[in-house]
Design a protein around this motif. Structure first.
Motif, short mmCIF file in Angstrom:
data_model
loop_
_atom_site.label_atom_id
_atom_site.label_comp_id
_atom_site.label_asym_id
_atom_site.label_seq_id
_atom_site.Cartn_x
_atom_site.Cartn_y
_atom_site.Cartn_z
N LEU A 1 -60.15 -22.13 -47.06
CA LEU A 1 -60.57 -20.78 -47.02
C LEU A 1 -60.73 -20.35 -45.49
CD1 LEU A 1 -63.43 -21.52 -49.56
CD2 LEU A 1 -61.78 -19.68 -49.79
N THR A 2 -60.30 -18.89 -45.19
CA THR A 2 -60.35 -18.56 -44.06
C THR A 2 -61.16 -17.48 -43.75
OG1 THR A 2 -58.30 -16.97 -44.59
CG2 THR A 2 -58.16 -19.48 -43.57
N HIS A 3 -61.97 -16.92 -44.86
CA HIS A 3 -62.90 -15.72 -44.50
C HIS A 3 -64.11 -15.91 -43.82
CE1 HIS A 3 -64.14 -17.48 -48.16
NE2 HIS A 3 -65.20 -16.56 -48.32
N ARG A 4 -64.72 -14.95 -43.72
CA ARG A 4 -66.28 -15.09 -43.13
C ARG A 4 -67.37 -15.61 -44.37
NH1 ARG A 4 -68.83 -15.04 -38.20
NH2 ARG A 4 -70.64 -14.00 -39.33
N ALA A 5 -67.95 -16.87 -44.25
CA ALA A 5 -68.85 -17.30 -45.22
C ALA A 5 -69.83 -16.32 -45.56
CB ALA A 5 -69.41 -18.54 -44.62
N ASP A 6 -70.66 -15.60 -44.65
CA ASP A 6 -71.53 -14.66 -44.94
C ASP A 6 -71.07 -13.25 -45.70
OD1 ASP A 6 -70.24 -13.00 -42.84
OD2 ASP A 6 -72.02 -13.36 -41.65
N GLY A 7 -69.87 -13.31 -46.14
CA GLY A 7 -69.20 -12.27 -46.91
C GLY A 7 -69.05 -10.80 -45.97
N SER A 8 -69.26 -10.82 -44.84
CA SER A 8 -68.92 -9.74 -44.00
C SER A 8 -67.51 -9.68 -43.75
CB SER A 8 -69.90 -9.82 -42.58
OG SER A 8 -69.48 -10.85 -41.77
N PRO A 9 -67.10 -8.39 -43.28
CA PRO A 9 -65.60 -8.18 -42.95
C PRO A 9 -65.34 -9.02 -41.54
CG PRO A 9 -66.73 -6.32 -42.70
CD PRO A 9 -67.73 -7.24 -43.22
N ALA A 10 -64.12 -9.48 -41.72
CA ALA A 10 -63.39 -10.12 -40.37
C ALA A 10 -62.04 -10.26 -40.49
CB ALA A 10 -64.01 -11.60 -40.28
N ALA A 11 -61.37 -10.18 -39.43
CA ALA A 11 -59.80 -10.21 -39.35
C ALA A 11 -59.25 -9.37 -40.52
CB ALA A 11 -59.26 -11.84 -39.54
N GLY A 12 -59.64 -8.11 -40.82
CA GLY A 12 -59.42 -7.22 -41.83
C GLY A 12 -59.35 -7.72 -43.22
N ILE A 13 -60.36 -8.65 -43.47
CA ILE A 13 -60.78 -9.02 -44.89
C ILE A 13 -62.09 -8.39 -45.33
CG2 ILE A 13 -61.40 -10.96 -46.34
CD1 ILE A 13 -59.85 -12.71 -44.21
N PRO A 14 -61.79 -7.83 -46.34
CA PRO A 14 -62.96 -6.77 -46.82
C PRO A 14 -64.25 -7.54 -47.07
CG PRO A 14 -60.93 -6.09 -47.88
CD PRO A 14 -60.71 -7.47 -47.29
N ALA A 15 -65.41 -6.71 -47.16
CA ALA A 15 -66.50 -7.44 -47.40
C ALA A 15 -66.76 -7.78 -48.72
CB ALA A 15 -67.75 -6.61 -46.90
N GLY A 16 -67.15 -9.08 -49.01
CA GLY A 16 -67.04 -9.49 -50.30
C GLY A 16 -65.99 -10.10 -50.93
N CYS A 17 -64.88 -10.19 -50.16
CA CYS A 17 -63.73 -10.90 -50.53
C CYS A 17 -63.66 -12.13 -49.83
CB CYS A 17 -62.58 -10.03 -50.22
SG CYS A 17 -62.32 -8.66 -51.25
N ILE A 18 -62.80 -13.33 -50.70
CA ILE A 18 -62.69 -14.35 -50.08
C ILE A 18 -61.03 -14.41 -49.67
CG2 ILE A 18 -64.32 -15.67 -51.19
CD1 ILE A 18 -62.17 -16.85 -53.18
N ALA A 19 -60.65 -15.29 -48.75
CA ALA A 19 -59.08 -15.24 -48.21
C ALA A 19 -58.64 -16.65 -48.22
CB ALA A 19 -58.86 -14.81 -46.94
N ILE A 20 -57.46 -16.95 -48.58
CA ILE A 20 -56.71 -18.27 -48.37
C ILE A 20 -55.28 -17.85 -47.60
CG2 ILE A 20 -57.71 -19.24 -50.53
CD1 ILE A 20 -54.94 -19.14 -51.62
N THR A 21 -54.81 -18.86 -46.94
CA THR A 21 -53.60 -18.55 -46.45
C THR A 21 -52.45 -19.74 -46.73
OG1 THR A 21 -54.63 -17.47 -44.25
CG2 THR A 21 -52.25 -18.27 -43.99
N THR A 22 -51.35 -19.47 -47.02
CA THR A 22 -50.57 -20.38 -47.56
C THR A 22 -49.05 -20.37 -46.90
OG1 THR A 22 -49.50 -21.64 -49.47
CG2 THR A 22 -49.90 -19.13 -49.64
#
Length: 386
Positions: A115-136
């Motif tokens: 997982l590469t998103h902010r653990a607190d759910g806030s937006p970071a690196a263009g990832i919207p608030a409340g979303c999670i992200a993976i990079t493959t």
């Protein structure tokens, strides 16, 4: 922690029809997707929970799912997949991974991704608030990674497991840290950087990639370096050759004084473990592996998949999981490194060899034995209930 579940490949009714409306934007796409769900419901026996899943697949109490909202290119063969998880998502600790279940040609495949998103759910690196992200990164013969990179569209519904893994930073964080990564091994470390960089006093990062164009998160890394937040050294194969760990004395002269987090190909991990051991500081090296360490292979043999009616020859270094998939057998799978037990099948007879330890396990008499196919190879012959 609850006992690991066993995930088997699931043939999804109407999965080939699942493309209907999946990539169609706007109201029309919603109508098409709704029509598809109704058609599948009429064609399949359902229990009450199934009707709720059709109406609200990400509801509280349902199996954990997520909706892909964006597939963002990172390099020519790597993407970040942004997912809005269902209401059962419990969060994660930076550095952990999650298992994703995605349907490809009517079969559900599970793979693990950091997982590469902010653990607190806030937006970071263009990832919207409340979303999670993976990079493959798409890899040769990588069915799921290639599908995610080349074919997956926004709107796709995926299955999720809760986050797990111990490749995380302690509290409080060490005063001096070294991150050593290669290829897509940068993903758990990027999760740490996006969450903890402000707390880390002294960070060095050595990242390896074939070329400058292959560096995932290149702009973000260079931005941190330009701001003086970390000391970045890129080892590019086409310019510097494959990294020899003796170069650390030049790249990071005080590497022996640092707590190191390492993620990358098996060859790099094996070499680093030996290097840190020789330096007498093995306890300062923390690793994350995509595949288990493999000892010297045995002779291999023949695997019989009883229900499929398929007999497969496999060498002693090939996991039974890979041998079965290569032969077209529908194999249960998960993390593919011996952690999640998603690949377990029943062995009726024969012997297998653990690729991590070399230990051979034999089924005695009329007994049966659960076998993890991702970390075992055939040792002579074995018959599997599959």
């Amino acid at each position: 922690m609850s006992a690991p579940s066993i995930d088997r490949p699931t043939t999804v009714p109407g999965a080939r029809r699942a493309r209907l409306g999946a990539s169609t934007p706007g109201p029309l796409g919603g109508v098409l997707r709704g029509a598809r769900r109704v058609a599948e419901a009429l064609a399949s026996p359902l229990v009450p929970a199934d009707y709720l899943d059709l109406l609200d697949p990400m509801r509280t109490g349902a199996d954990l799912r997520g909706r892909i909202v964006e597939v963002r290119p990172e390099t020519a063969d790597a993407v970040t997949v942004v997912i809005r998880p269902g209401r059962g998502w419990l969060g994660h600790v930076p550095g952990q991974y999650i298992r994703i279940g995605i349907d490809i040609d009517g079969v559900r495949h599970w793979r693990a991704y950091s997982l590469t998103h902010r653990a607190d759910g806030s937006p970071a690196a263009g990832i919207p608030a409340g979303c999670i992200a993976i990079t493959t990164k798409a890899i040769p013969d990588g069915k799921v990674s290639t599908h995610l990179v080349r074919s997956t569209a926004a709107g796709t519904l995926v299955m999720l497991d809760q986050a797990t893994g111990e490749f995380t930073l302690p509290t409080p964080a060490p005063a001096k840290v070294l991150f050593l990564t290669a290829g897509s091994g940068i993903t758990p470390v990027m999760g740490m950087l996006r969450n903890h960089l402000g707390e880390l006093e002294d960070v060095a990062h050595v990242h390896c990639a074939p070329t400058a164009d292959d560096v995932i998160f290149a702009d973000e890394l260079r931005g941190h370096a330009a701001d003086g937040r970390l000391a970045l050294a890129l080892n590019l194969d086409d310019e510097h050759g494959v990294l020899h760990l003796e170069r650390l004395d030049t790249l990071v002269p005080d590497w022996r004084e640092r707590e190191t987090w390492l993620c990358g190909p098996t060859g790099l991990l094996d070499a680093a473990e030996a290097h840190w051991e020789a330096a007498g500081i093995a306890e300062r090296l923390h690793t994350e592996r995509f595949r288990p360490t493999v000892v010297e292979p045995g002779e291999g043999g023949t695997v019989t998949f009883l229900r499929a009616g398929r007999v497969v020859e496999a060498d002693g270094s090939t996991p039974i999981l890979d041998a079965g998939e290569d032969a077209g057998v529908l194999m249960p799978s998960g993390c593919r490194m011996g952690i999640c037990f998603g690949c377990v099948v029943t062995m009726r007879s024969g012997a297998v060899r653990d690729l991590r330890t070399g230990e051979v396990t034999v089924v005695e008499d009329d007994a049966t034995l659960p076998v993890q196919t991702c970390i075992n190879a055939v040792a002579g012959t074995c018959d599997l209930e599959l």
